[in-house]
Design an enzyme around this catalytic site. Structure first.
Site, PDB file in Angstrom:
ATOM      1  N   SER A   1       0.849  -1.187   0.000  1.00 16.97           N
ATOM      2  CA  SER A   1       0.000   0.000   0.000  1.00 16.97           C
ATOM      3  C   SER A   1       0.886   1.240   0.000  1.00 16.97           C
ATOM      4  O   SER A   1       2.081   1.174   0.296  1.00 16.97           O
ATOM      5  CB  SER A   1      -0.894   0.015   1.240  1.00 16.97           C
ATOM      6  OG  SER A   1      -1.760  -1.084   1.253  1.00 16.97           O
TER       7      SER A   1
ATOM      8  N   SER B   1       2.263   7.494   7.544  1.00 13.57           N
ATOM      9  CA  SER B   1       3.725   7.614   7.582  1.00 13.57           C
ATOM     10  C   SER B   1       4.223   8.533   6.465  1.00 13.57           C
ATOM     11  O   SER B   1       3.476   8.870   5.556  1.00 13.57           O
ATOM     12  CB  SER B   1       4.359   6.231   7.446  1.00 13.57           C
ATOM     13  OG  SER B   1       4.202   5.746   6.137  1.00 13.57           O
TER      14      SER B   1
ATOM     15  N   ALA C   1       1.588   5.047   1.741  1.00 11.81           N
ATOM     16  CA  ALA C   1       1.590   5.476   3.136  1.00 11.81           C
ATOM     17  C   ALA C   1       0.179   5.857   3.588  1.00 11.81           C
ATOM     18  O   ALA C   1      -0.575   6.475   2.836  1.00 11.81           O
ATOM     19  CB  ALA C   1       2.527   6.660   3.305  1.00 11.81           C
ATOM     20  N   ILE C   2      -0.161   5.484   4.813  1.00 12.79           N
ATOM     21  CA  ILE C   2      -1.425   5.910   5.422  1.00 12.79           C
ATOM     22  C   ILE C   2      -1.147   7.088   6.351  1.00 12.79           C
ATOM     23  O   ILE C   2      -1.599   8.202   6.128  1.00 12.79           O
ATOM     24  CB  ILE C   2      -2.092   4.751   6.183  1.00 12.79           C
ATOM     25  CG1 ILE C   2      -2.359   3.574   5.252  1.00 12.79           C
ATOM     26  CG2 ILE C   2      -3.403   5.226   6.828  1.00 12.79           C
ATOM     27  CD1 ILE C   2      -2.921   2.355   5.946  1.00 12.79           C
TER      28      ILE C   2
ATOM     29  N   ASP D   1      -5.661   4.394  12.421  1.00 14.14           N
ATOM     30  CA  ASP D   1      -4.893   3.185  12.113  1.00 14.14           C
ATOM     31  C   ASP D   1      -5.100   2.195  13.249  1.00 14.14           C
ATOM     32  O   ASP D   1      -4.175   1.865  13.978  1.00 14.14           O
ATOM     33  CB  ASP D   1      -3.409   3.538  11.945  1.00 14.14           C
ATOM     34  CG  ASP D   1      -2.656   2.469  11.161  1.00 14.14           C
ATOM     35  OD1 ASP D   1      -3.308   1.529  10.680  1.00 14.14           O
ATOM     36  OD2 ASP D   1      -1.427   2.577  11.043  1.00 14.14           O
TER      37      ASP D   1
END
Length: 511
Positions: free
Chosen positions: A203, A208, A205-206, A265
């Protein structure tokens, strides 16, 4: 054109995993049907249908009263020519929202509930607000382990799965929270050079400053079609690609599009996200990296052990061989934080550069060695030595170059952003702690990961002696506003603590 139809107009707006439609406030259908802004509508024509969230427009240059505007995603999904006539109706509310409301009230959901929810999300029946409600309802450990299994299986079933027709398909994943931790980009070429199949789909970055896909994108194309992905993996025994184009557990990508701006998260969503994606990618053997440290996602050993049990429980029920490594998460790994800077660190390690970050090299070898020991022909304890030999011989570097060429090499420029600010030590001493979360925030405010050249370059790590005025790290940015935001945050809290050697935070991990 009849009074109950509208002409499609393509509106060049990327609404990122959400279908959006635009009606002029003076549109006869809008006034007659009682539509409201942010309500959901059903757009239909010649057997094609799409659900969309309605936005109301007052500017005729965007959309005229006889037109229906569609965002890029909605237009692509409807798949008709611009100017085509469509009908617009109220959309039914997704029935699975009843289950979300029950979860908000503390009730337990079953497998059918989660399948209904994920199906409605994939079919774009949920707005981003409704997805946010689901994420909040299931966040903060509000899923028991059976519910987590149900959610993971439902997410897995939401899209396609890959079958490599091999008995051992390896993969690894870090739960995140440690800036610069780009071990996958070293593990994959080492393991692939050993001959094991390791198709790594990642994926972006969410929360980060960079994900594996963001950093690999500095070097090569990562948006690969499923057919091209298969061809590359068959030829090279591995890949480093973005998973979004392969339609693997697509509900996960849609939920991530809401998690990212909200900074959500949660542990349950994280486990379901990781395992559904890995199983959809055809993995049979998976290594999970759980870093533990005072500013990591997991801050105590008992939390790490509980999370390991959760991964093992769901993994066992979904028939994947899963092992967990608990690693040192006291500080960022490597020197660079942000795509360009992390790519530089990786290439230094692969080229056996004496200046390469030692901690990044060692951790990658430990992880690669553990994966190599999945190979039934390798004895336990031999993996590290095999991985080290592959790296030091140059075979890992050659494999990475082959992967870059196969995926589509980019013109590589590893120079960071043009704007640079140096953060210096306020006193003499040694570095006793580095705040992972704060360093990630500074790098993100500088523009990472969207701006590939933005980020933070660390010059001092835990235990390093420093003198007052000596540089701790540099902040790089491309744009003035990002640069100022990052500077201001670093001025408030630079993320470093300087003291005496006995104050250095000790690792809980024998690594």
């Amino acid at each position: 054109m009849s009074n109950d139809t509208l002409q499609i107009r393509r509106i060049a707006i990327d609404t990122y995993h959400e279908n959006v439609a635009y009606l002029h406030r003076e549109c006869g259908i809008y006034r007659a049907e009682g539509f409201q802004a942010l309500s959901k509508i059903l757009v239909s024509t010649n057997g094609s249908k799409v659900l969309a969230v309605l936005n109301v427009v007052d500017d005729s240059s965007i959309v005229q009263p006889g037109e229906l505007g569609l965002s890029e995603q909605a237009f692509a999904q409807l798949n008709v020519a611009e100017g085509c006539l469509v009908t617009v109706n109220h959309a039914e509310a997704p029935k699975s929202m009843d289950a979300v409301r029950r979860k908000i009230n503390g009730e337990r959901l079953d497998q059918d509930d989660f399948i209904s929810i994920t199906t409605d999300i994939v079919e774009t029946r949920y707005s981003k607000m409704e997805m946010a409600a689901f994420l909040v309802a299931t966040g903060q450990n509000n899923l028991d382990r059976d519910e987590l299994f149900f959610l993971t299986r439902a997410m897995l079933q939401s899209g396609d799965t890959m079958n490599w027709h091999e008995s051992l398909v390896a993969d690894k994943h870090c739960i995140g929270g440690i800036p610069g931790n780009r071990t996958s980009m070293l593990v994959v070429p080492i393991v692939a050079a050993h001959g094991m199949l390791i198709p790594k789909t990642s994926s972006r970055a969410i929360t980060s400053p960079a994900g594996t896909a963001d950093t690999m994108e500095v070097l090569a194309e990562v948006n690969l079609t499923p057919d091209r992905l298969h061809d590359i993996v068959r030829k090279e025994r591995g890949c480093l690609a973005w998973g979004g184009t392969a339609r693997l557990a697509p509900v996960d990508d849609m939920l991530i599009s809401v998690e990212r701006p909200l900074g959500i998260d949660s542990q349950g969503q994280m486990v379901a996200s990781i395992l559904s994606k890995k199983l959809a990618a055809g993995s049979t053997h998976l290594l999970i990296d759980i870093p533990v440290g005072p500013t990591a996602k997991v801050r105590h050993m008992n939390q790490a052990l509980a999370l390991r049990k959760l991964f093992e429980f769901v993994g066992d029920r979904l028939n994947i061989h899963l092992e967990v490594m608990i690693t040192d998460g006291r500080q960022p790994i490597g020197r660079g934080i942000g795509p360009i800077l992390e790519a530089r660190d990786i290439m230094q390690v692969l080229q056996n550069d004496p200046d390469a970050p030692f901690d990044l090299r060692q951790k990658s070898l430990q992880l690669a060695g553990r994966i190599i020991e999945f190979d039934p022909d390798v004895r336990g304890g031999q993996g590290y030595a095999i991985a080290r030999d592959i790296l030091e011989s140059g075979r890992a570097g050659a494999k990475m170059n082959a992967l870059i060429q196969a995926q589509g090499a980019k013109t590589i420029d590893l120079h960071p952003g043009s704007r640079c600010h140096e953060v210096v030590a306020c006193c003499d001493g040694v570095v006793t702690s580095i705040d992972n979360f704060q360093m990630a925030r500074i790098a993100r405010l500088a523009g990472a990961p969207m701006m590939k050249k933005a980020g933070v370059d660390l010059l001092k790590k835990l235990g390093n002696p420093v003198k007052k005025g000596e540089i701790l790290y540099r902040i790089y940015a491309e744009f003035p506003a990002d640069f100022k935001f990052a500077q201001d945050l670093a001025a408030q809290n630079n993320g470093y603590t300087i003291g005496s050697e006995e104050q250095i935070i000790k690792s809980l991990i024998a690594f």
